[in-house]
Design a protein around this motif. Structure first.
Motif, mmCIF file in Angstrom:
data_model
loop_
_atom_site.group_PDB
_atom_site.id
_atom_site.type_symbol
_atom_site.label_atom_id
_atom_site.label_comp_id
_atom_site.label_asym_id
_atom_site.label_seq_id
_atom_site.Cartn_x
_atom_site.Cartn_y
_atom_site.Cartn_z
ATOM 1 N N GLU A 185 85.002 30.331 -35.946
ATOM 2 C CA GLU A 185 84.772 31.205 -34.806
ATOM 3 C C GLU A 185 83.404 31.879 -34.908
ATOM 4 N N SER A 186 82.873 32.246 -33.761
ATOM 5 C CA SER A 186 81.622 32.995 -33.699
ATOM 6 C C SER A 186 81.585 33.764 -32.389
ATOM 7 N N GLY A 187 80.610 34.666 -32.308
ATOM 8 C CA GLY A 187 80.406 35.391 -31.059
ATOM 9 C C GLY A 187 80.899 36.814 -31.049
ATOM 10 N N GLY A 188 81.552 37.235 -32.118
ATOM 11 C CA GLY A 188 82.017 38.617 -32.169
ATOM 12 C C GLY A 188 80.861 39.581 -32.354
ATOM 13 N N GLY A 189 81.176 40.858 -32.240
ATOM 14 C CA GLY A 189 80.151 41.873 -32.423
ATOM 15 C C GLY A 189 80.607 43.221 -31.938
ATOM 16 N N LEU A 190 79.647 44.138 -31.860
ATOM 17 C CA LEU A 190 79.905 45.497 -31.382
ATOM 18 C C LEU A 190 79.479 45.580 -29.921
ATOM 19 N N VAL A 191 80.402 45.992 -29.085
ATOM 20 C CA VAL A 191 80.141 46.035 -27.646
ATOM 21 C C VAL A 191 80.676 47.352 -27.091
ATOM 22 N N GLN A 192 80.005 47.855 -26.085
ATOM 23 C CA GLN A 192 80.502 49.061 -25.420
ATOM 24 C C GLN A 192 81.646 48.711 -24.482
ATOM 25 N N ALA A 193 82.523 49.648 -24.295
ATOM 26 C CA ALA A 193 83.624 49.465 -23.357
ATOM 27 C C ALA A 193 83.066 49.099 -21.981
ATOM 28 N N GLY A 194 83.741 48.159 -21.352
ATOM 29 C CA GLY A 194 83.296 47.672 -20.058
ATOM 30 C C GLY A 194 82.421 46.435 -20.139
ATOM 31 N N GLY A 195 81.949 46.145 -21.317
ATOM 32 C CA GLY A 195 81.101 44.982 -21.505
ATOM 33 C C GLY A 195 81.907 43.700 -21.629
ATOM 34 N N SER A 196 81.201 42.623 -21.924
ATOM 35 C CA SER A 196 81.821 41.307 -22.041
ATOM 36 C C SER A 196 81.337 40.598 -23.297
ATOM 37 N N LEU A 197 82.149 39.705 -23.763
ATOM 38 C CA LEU A 197 81.800 38.852 -24.891
ATOM 39 C C LEU A 197 82.375 37.475 -24.645
ATOM 40 N N ARG A 198 81.715 36.469 -25.193
ATOM 41 C CA ARG A 198 82.313 35.148 -25.220
ATOM 42 C C ARG A 198 82.405 34.691 -26.663
ATOM 43 N N LEU A 199 83.612 34.511 -27.090
ATOM 44 C CA LEU A 199 83.860 33.992 -28.432
ATOM 45 C C LEU A 199 83.922 32.476 -28.371
ATOM 46 N N SER A 200 83.413 31.865 -29.417
ATOM 47 C CA SER A 200 83.432 30.414 -29.507
ATOM 48 C C SER A 200 84.188 29.985 -30.752
ATOM 49 N N CYS A 201 84.756 28.825 -30.672
ATOM 50 C CA CYS A 201 85.454 28.244 -31.817
ATOM 51 C C CYS A 201 85.053 26.779 -31.890
ATOM 52 N N ALA A 202 84.367 26.442 -32.968
ATOM 53 C CA ALA A 202 83.930 25.065 -33.177
ATOM 54 C C ALA A 202 84.920 24.356 -34.076
ATOM 55 N N ALA A 203 85.312 23.177 -33.665
ATOM 56 C CA ALA A 203 86.293 22.411 -34.419
ATOM 57 C C ALA A 203 85.657 21.148 -34.977
#
Length: 120
Positions: free
Chosen positions: A6-24
């Motif tokens: 997995e990748s793409g995590g982090g620190l984000v402010q409320a209301g924001g967006s993230l896209r997590l990825s999972c490479a297989a």
């Protein structure tokens, strides 16, 4: 067998967006049902959602419906988790999982997780 990263995590402010990825890894990614889970310290791992082998069927936990979107790209051996309108309670380690059948919600293969922290 499949290995997941997995990748793409982090620190984000409320209301924001993230896209997590999972490479297989592996050549048979399209034969696996893929799932996303999350876990916070002291709590059991929580189901987030699952996507079928073709990507045509997706199911979400009630707690994330309308904000989380799961997708997959079998040509790239990738599965994604788009998280919108992040809330502090979304703070967790997010895991992707794979299984040929995922019968009864059981997954045999897991990634190492990626941390998502949402600040208020």
């Amino acid at each position: 067998q499949v290995q997941l990263v997995e990748s793409g995590g982090g620190l984000v402010q409320a209301g924001g967006s993230l896209r997590l990825s999972c490479a297989a890894s592996g050549r048979t990614f399209s034969s696996y049902v893929m799932g996303w889970f999350r876990q916070t310290p002291g709590k059991e791992r929580e189901f987030v959602g699952v996507i079928s082998r073709t990507g045509l069927t997706i199911r979400y936990a009630d707690s994330v419906k309308g904000r989380f979107i799961i997708s997959r790209d079998n040509a790239k051996n990738m599965v994604y988790l788009q998280i919108n309108n992040l809330k502090p309670e979304d703070t967790a380690v997010y895991y992707c999982a794979a299984d040929p059948e995922a019968s009864s919600g059981l997954f045999h293969y897991w990634g190492q997780g990626t941390q998502v922290t949402v600040s208020s």
